[in-house]
Design a protein around this motif. Structure first.
Motif, PDB file in Angstrom:
ATOM      1  N   CYS A  13      18.739 118.400 -48.893  1.00  0.00           N
ATOM      2  CA  CYS A  13      17.708 117.558 -49.488  1.00  0.00           C
ATOM      3  C   CYS A  13      18.135 117.042 -50.855  1.00  0.00           C
ATOM      4  O   CYS A  13      18.512 117.820 -51.741  1.00  0.00           O
ATOM      5  N   ARG A  14      18.052 115.731 -51.033  1.00  0.00           N
ATOM      6  CA  ARG A  14      18.423 115.112 -52.299  1.00  0.00           C
ATOM      7  C   ARG A  14      17.189 114.972 -53.189  1.00  0.00           C
ATOM      8  O   ARG A  14      16.079 114.828 -52.698  1.00  0.00           O
ATOM      9  N   ASN A  15      17.392 115.023 -54.476  1.00  0.00           N
ATOM     10  CA  ASN A  15      16.280 114.896 -55.412  1.00  0.00           C
ATOM     11  C   ASN A  15      15.640 113.514 -55.299  1.00  0.00           C
ATOM     12  O   ASN A  15      16.332 112.500 -55.369  1.00  0.00           O
ATOM     13  N   THR A  16      14.353 113.509 -55.145  1.00  0.00           N
ATOM     14  CA  THR A  16      13.504 112.336 -54.872  1.00  0.00           C
ATOM     15  C   THR A  16      13.846 111.666 -53.551  1.00  0.00           C
ATOM     16  O   THR A  16      13.391 110.555 -53.282  1.00  0.00           O
ATOM     17  N   GLY A  17      14.613 112.340 -52.688  1.00  0.00           N
ATOM     18  CA  GLY A  17      14.769 111.851 -51.328  1.00  0.00           C
ATOM     19  C   GLY A  17      13.430 111.964 -50.601  1.00  0.00           C
ATOM     20  O   GLY A  17      12.724 112.961 -50.748  1.00  0.00           O
ATOM     21  N   PHE A  18      13.059 110.932 -49.860  1.00  0.00           N
ATOM     22  CA  PHE A  18      11.778 110.999 -49.148  1.00  0.00           C
ATOM     23  C   PHE A  18      11.990 110.987 -47.640  1.00  0.00           C
ATOM     24  O   PHE A  18      12.859 110.317 -47.102  1.00  0.00           O
ATOM     25  N   THR A  19      11.178 111.780 -46.992  1.00  0.00           N
ATOM     26  CA  THR A  19      11.137 111.911 -45.540  1.00  0.00           C
ATOM     27  C   THR A  19       9.841 111.282 -45.054  1.00  0.00           C
ATOM     28  O   THR A  19       8.787 111.501 -45.652  1.00  0.00           O
ATOM     29  N   GLU A  20       9.909 110.488 -44.005  1.00  0.00           N
ATOM     30  CA  GLU A  20       8.717 109.839 -43.470  1.00  0.00           C
ATOM     31  C   GLU A  20       8.244 110.583 -42.221  1.00  0.00           C
ATOM     32  O   GLU A  20       9.028 110.850 -41.312  1.00  0.00           O
ATOM     33  N   LEU A  21       6.959 110.888 -42.206  1.00  0.00           N
ATOM     34  CA  LEU A  21       6.315 111.522 -41.063  1.00  0.00           C
ATOM     35  C   LEU A  21       5.213 110.603 -40.563  1.00  0.00           C
ATOM     36  O   LEU A  21       4.447 110.048 -41.358  1.00  0.00           O
ATOM     37  N   ILE A  22       5.130 110.453 -39.253  1.00  0.00           N
ATOM     38  CA  ILE A  22       4.051 109.689 -38.645  1.00  0.00           C
ATOM     39  C   ILE A  22       2.897 110.639 -38.372  1.00  0.00           C
ATOM     40  O   ILE A  22       3.076 111.677 -37.736  1.00  0.00           O
ATOM     41  N   GLY A  23       1.728 110.283 -38.862  1.00  0.00           N
ATOM     42  CA  GLY A  23       0.545 111.095 -38.625  1.00  0.00           C
ATOM     43  C   GLY A  23      -0.371 110.439 -37.620  1.00  0.00           C
ATOM     44  O   GLY A  23      -0.647 109.240 -37.706  1.00  0.00           O
ATOM     45  N   GLY A  24      -0.834 111.229 -36.672  1.00  0.00           N
ATOM     46  CA  GLY A  24      -1.778 110.713 -35.685  1.00  0.00           C
ATOM     47  C   GLY A  24      -2.593 111.851 -35.129  1.00  0.00           C
ATOM     48  O   GLY A  24      -2.043 112.808 -34.590  1.00  0.00           O
ATOM     49  N   GLY A  25      -3.909 111.777 -35.278  1.00  0.00           N
ATOM     50  CA  GLY A  25      -4.735 112.894 -34.843  1.00  0.00           C
ATOM     51  C   GLY A  25      -4.403 114.125 -35.664  1.00  0.00           C
ATOM     52  O   GLY A  25      -4.343 114.088 -36.882  1.00  0.00           O
ATOM     53  N   ALA A  26      -4.113 115.223 -34.986  1.00  0.00           N
ATOM     54  CA  ALA A  26      -3.787 116.470 -35.678  1.00  0.00           C
ATOM     55  C   ALA A  26      -2.282 116.713 -35.717  1.00  0.00           C
ATOM     56  O   ALA A  26      -1.837 117.776 -36.121  1.00  0.00           O
ATOM     57  N   SER A  27      -1.482 115.719 -35.317  1.00  0.00           N
ATOM     58  CA  SER A  27      -0.044 115.938 -35.192  1.00  0.00           C
ATOM     59  C   SER A  27       0.741 115.126 -36.206  1.00  0.00           C
ATOM     60  O   SER A  27       0.266 114.116 -36.742  1.00  0.00           O
ATOM     61  N   LEU A  28       1.956 115.584 -36.476  1.00  0.00           N
ATOM     62  CA  LEU A  28       2.913 114.870 -37.310  1.00  0.00           C
ATOM     63  C   LEU A  28       4.221 114.780 -36.542  1.00  0.00           C
ATOM     64  O   LEU A  28       4.609 115.717 -35.849  1.00  0.00           O
ATOM     65  N   ARG A  29       4.908 113.650 -36.698  1.00  0.00           N
ATOM     66  CA  ARG A  29       6.203 113.473 -36.051  1.00  0.00           C
ATOM     67  C   ARG A  29       7.190 112.908 -37.053  1.00  0.00           C
ATOM     68  O   ARG A  29       6.820 112.114 -37.926  1.00  0.00           O
ATOM     69  N   LEU A  30       8.437 113.297 -36.910  1.00  0.00           N
ATOM     70  CA  LEU A  30       9.481 112.871 -37.838  1.00  0.00           C
ATOM     71  C   LEU A  30       9.905 111.440 -37.542  1.00  0.00           C
ATOM     72  O   LEU A  30      10.201 111.078 -36.410  1.00  0.00           O
ATOM     73  N   LEU A  31       9.948 110.612 -38.597  1.00  0.00           N
ATOM     74  CA  LEU A  31      10.414 109.239 -38.490  1.00  0.00           C
ATOM     75  C   LEU A  31      11.758 109.048 -39.183  1.00  0.00           C
ATOM     76  O   LEU A  31      12.662 108.414 -38.645  1.00  0.00           O
ATOM     77  N   SER A  32      11.928 109.607 -40.389  1.00  0.00           N
ATOM     78  CA  SER A  32      13.206 109.497 -41.103  1.00  0.00           C
ATOM     79  C   SER A  32      13.324 110.654 -42.074  1.00  0.00           C
ATOM     80  O   SER A  32      12.330 111.302 -42.413  1.00  0.00           O
ATOM     81  N   PHE A  33      14.547 110.895 -42.547  1.00  0.00           N
ATOM     82  CA  PHE A  33      14.808 112.065 -43.384  1.00  0.00           C
ATOM     83  C   PHE A  33      15.678 111.711 -44.580  1.00  0.00           C
ATOM     84  O   PHE A  33      16.674 110.999 -44.449  1.00  0.00           O
ATOM     85  N   ASN A  34      15.266 112.181 -45.774  1.00  0.00           N
ATOM     86  CA  ASN A  34      16.147 112.257 -46.942  1.00  0.00           C
ATOM     87  C   ASN A  34      16.599 110.886 -47.453  1.00  0.00           C
ATOM     88  O   ASN A  34      17.747 110.707 -47.845  1.00  0.00           O
ATOM     89  N   ASN A  35      15.696 109.910 -47.461  1.00  0.00           N
ATOM     90  CA  ASN A  35      16.038 108.548 -47.883  1.00  0.00           C
ATOM     91  C   ASN A  35      16.082 108.423 -49.405  1.00  0.00           C
ATOM     92  O   ASN A  35      15.175 108.900 -50.093  1.00  0.00           O
ATOM     93  N   VAL A  36      17.098 107.734 -49.923  1.00  0.00           N
ATOM     94  CA  VAL A  36      17.170 107.466 -51.363  1.00  0.00           C
ATOM     95  C   VAL A  36      17.538 105.998 -51.623  1.00  0.00           C
ATOM     96  O   VAL A  36      18.476 105.716 -52.365  1.00  0.00           O
ATOM     97  N   PRO A  37      16.809 105.040 -51.064  1.00  0.00           N
ATOM     98  CA  PRO A  37      17.161 103.632 -51.295  1.00  0.00           C
ATOM     99  C   PRO A  37      17.053 103.230 -52.759  1.00  0.00           C
ATOM    100  O   PRO A  37      17.741 102.292 -53.201  1.00  0.00           O
TER     101      PRO A  37
END
Length: 242
Positions: free
Chosen positions: A204-228
């Motif tokens: 994990c990089r500092n201020t790296g962001f991971t995107e999670l899709i939320g729907g209902g009671a679940s979360l799913r991984l969309l992307s990991f450790n982005n530092v654009p």
């Protein structure tokens, strides 16, 4: 790149294309490793946080909810991101479930000595030893630690559920935590073993962001450790892991 109104295909029998909430799960900015007080942002950490906030603002993001752990480095990161977005008045909710694992206690239980990070002379040896301590902890082989691997995972999951509670479709949610908590959350979401959680933590990089899709009671991984916000020639040296 999602702008808070990302359209994602939802899993389901009808395969309808639904708009879902997006969680931006951010690792805190660079803390003060090697200093007596690690739990404070370095000067670079403040800049990393500000750059990320400016990046989010430039893409039109507005967070419906913002949450961080209670640790100083987590709160300072979240607050600086919001300030840089022009959202200085935004409410920042605090949740202890997003706090990092008890690292010093794990290291001490594994080695029989306190880590005293500000006195570390060989960073590679320190992190190699810390990886072994994490492995032993995940296998319930450390005695006298204040939190079990199981309990760590449970509180992180509870915190993420709270972050997306009542989130509407198309909402963007900011969550600032730490590498260990993020790695554990992603391993659980993808059904990966503890060894994967440990590897994700250390990547994990500092201020790296991971995107999670939320729907209902679940979360799913969309992307990991982005530092654009750091991926340009003049900032590439500002990509850090501590």
């Amino acid at each position: 790149m999602p702008n808070g109104k990302a359209s994602q295909r939802a899993d389901g029998a009808n395969g309808d294309n639904l708009r879902m909430s997006i969680v931006y799960l951010v690792r805190h900015a660079q803390a003060s490793f090697g200093a007596e007080n690690y739990d404070a942002l370095s000067e670079l950490g403040v800049r990393q946080s500000r750059w990320l906030g400016e990046y989010f603002a430039a893409r039109g993001l507005r967070f419906a909810r913002a949450m961080s752990g209670t640790m100083v480095r987590q709160r300072e990161t979240a607050r600086t991101i919001l300030d840089a977005m022009g959202a200085a008045d935004a409410v920042l909710e605090l949740h202890e479930g997003l706090n990092e694992y008890p690292g010093e206690a794990l290291y001490a239980a594994h080695t029989g000595r306190q880590p005293l990070a500000h006195q570390v002379s060989d960073a590679r040896d320190y992190w190699r030893t810390f990886r072994l301590a994490m492995q032993a902890w995940s296998q319930d082989r450390l005695a006298g630690v204040p939190e079990s691997w199981f309990d760590f995972g449970a509180r992180v999951r509870d915190a993420l559920r709270e972050a997306v509670r009542d989130a509407a479709r198309e909402d963007a949610v900011l969550v600032v935590s730490s590498g260990g908590a993020i790695g554990r959350a992603l391993a659980d979401l993808t059904g990966a073993p503890a060894s994967t959680a440990i590897e994700l933590n250390l990547q994990c990089r500092n201020t790296g962001f991971t995107e999670l899709i939320g729907g209902g009671a679940s979360l799913r991984l969309l992307s990991f450790n982005n530092v654009p916000h750091l991926d340009c020639a003049e900032r590439r040296a500002s990509i850090t892991f501590a």
